[in-house]
Design a protein around this motif. Structure first.
Motif, PDB file in Angstrom:
ATOM      1  N   ASP A   1       0.847  -1.190   0.000  1.00 23.88           N
ATOM      2  CA  ASP A   1       0.000   0.000   0.000  1.00 23.88           C
ATOM      3  C   ASP A   1       0.889   1.249   0.000  1.00 23.88           C
ATOM      4  O   ASP A   1       2.093   1.151  -0.021  1.00 23.88           O
ATOM      5  CB  ASP A   1      -0.953  -0.007   1.203  1.00 23.88           C
ATOM      6  N   TYR A   2       0.300   2.403  -0.005  1.00 23.10           N
ATOM      7  CA  TYR A   2       0.963   3.709   0.031  1.00 23.10           C
ATOM      8  C   TYR A   2       1.678   4.032  -1.275  1.00 23.10           C
ATOM      9  O   TYR A   2       1.259   4.919  -1.991  1.00 23.10           O
ATOM     10  CB  TYR A   2       1.935   3.809   1.221  1.00 23.10           C
TER      11      TYR A   2
ATOM     12  N   GLY B   1      -2.172  -2.140  -2.345  1.00 20.26           N
ATOM     13  CA  GLY B   1      -2.157  -2.707  -1.009  1.00 20.26           C
ATOM     14  C   GLY B   1      -2.765  -4.101  -1.004  1.00 20.26           C
ATOM     15  O   GLY B   1      -3.051  -4.673  -2.066  1.00 20.26           O
TER      16      GLY B   1
ATOM     17  N   ASP C   1      -6.169  -4.747  -3.110  1.00 16.63           N
ATOM     18  CA  ASP C   1      -5.991  -4.779  -4.565  1.00 16.63           C
ATOM     19  C   ASP C   1      -5.070  -5.926  -4.989  1.00 16.63           C
ATOM     20  O   ASP C   1      -5.208  -6.447  -6.103  1.00 16.63           O
ATOM     21  CB  ASP C   1      -5.449  -3.442  -5.079  1.00 16.63           C
TER      22      ASP C   1
ATOM     23  N   TYR D   1       6.757  -4.737   1.278  1.00 23.20           N
ATOM     24  CA  TYR D   1       6.052  -4.430   2.532  1.00 23.20           C
ATOM     25  C   TYR D   1       7.027  -4.594   3.695  1.00 23.20           C
ATOM     26  O   TYR D   1       8.037  -5.290   3.578  1.00 23.20           O
ATOM     27  CB  TYR D   1       4.819  -5.338   2.724  1.00 23.20           C
TER      28      TYR D   1
ATOM     29  N   GLN E   1       2.586  -4.223   6.716  1.00 25.57           N
ATOM     30  CA  GLN E   1       1.428  -5.073   6.420  1.00 25.57           C
ATOM     31  C   GLN E   1       1.560  -6.423   7.130  1.00 25.57           C
ATOM     32  O   GLN E   1       2.664  -6.850   7.448  1.00 25.57           O
ATOM     33  CB  GLN E   1       1.302  -5.325   4.904  1.00 25.57           C
TER      34      GLN E   1
END
Ligand code: NI
Ligand code: MN
Length: 236
Positions: A171-172, A176, A179, A197, A205
């Motif tokens: 993510d970010y 993430g 998705d 991650y 995560q």
């Protein structure tokens, strides 16, 4: 020898197949999760997915020390040959999306789309970011999405038959966990390995929880590694 993959932390990966060794996105120096140092790897081929520092990483130093070939998009291939970097032209392959080349008569590397940025560390234009489909000497196919958002054309990439998909879940900066599960549904790989991650606080995560979702919602088998660990891709 079978095809095996070693996660070196963040997006850095080593793929070994029948005596060839492919190093992808070798960000090792300054990578808090790096499993090895830049002088401990001796690849035959280095792949760079885009210009960001956490992907170009130690590519230039490793290429110059080992004589490995470096493949990337065309813009990054030009940057690699600039005097400041000094990678010899005969050791550089500059492709573009949809194009492929056959390395050492053994490993086919195809550039795929990726939705992301690609500025190089010194501000140079790094072209457009990419992912890679590797077709290995034993016929196994690995897709490394590299840094990207989810996109529907992953279904087209999946049509080739992907044995192992390597997907960002942080993510970010990239897609993430949510998705990434949708990406697995489009790609339909046999195995899926999460990367990008837990290197930095914004991309923290729970990979085990993500793997449970993959098991429950898709037909793929998740493979969660610790940096430094290997995964041998079973043949079909
Ligand atoms: Ni990036
Ligand atoms: Mn990145």
């Amino acid at each position: 020898m079978a095809t095996r993959v070693r996660w070196l932390g963040h997006s850095a990966l080593l793929v070994e197949s029948e005596g060839r060794s492919v190093l992808i996105d070798p960000f090792l120096t300054g990578n808090p999760s790096a499993a090895v140092s830049a002088d401990e790897v001796s690849p035959n081929l280095i792949l760079i997915s885009h210009g960001h520092g956490d992907h170009v990483g130690d590519a230039v130093a490793i290429a110059k020390r080992t004589g490995a070939t470096v493949a990337s998009n065309y813009e990054i291939s030009l940057w690699l040959q600039e005097p400041q970097q000094g990678v010899p032209a005969e050791k550089v392959q500059g492709l573009q999306h949809g194009g492929s080349f056959l390395f050492d008569n053994a490993v086919r590397v195809k550039l795929t789309l990726a939705f992301h940025g690609s500025a190089l560390p010194d501000g140079s234009n790094g072209g457009n970011p990419c992912g890679f489909v590797l077709t290995l000497p034993d016929g196994l196919r690995i897709y490394d999405a590299a840094d990207t958002a989810l996109f529907g054309d992953m279904a087209l990439i999946g049509e080739a038959g992907i044995d192992l998909a390597i997907l960002p879940i942080g993510d970010y900066y990239t897609m993430g966990p949510e998705d990434a599960v949708r990406a697995v549904k489009l790609l339909k790989p046999r195995f899926v390995l999460p990367i990008h991650y837990n290197t930095f606080p914004p991309i923290t995560q729970d990979a085990a929880a993500w793997a449970e979702r993959v098991k429950a919602e898709t037909s793929a088998q998740p493979v969660v590694l610790q940096p430094g660990e290997w995964f041998t891709v079973e043949g079909r």
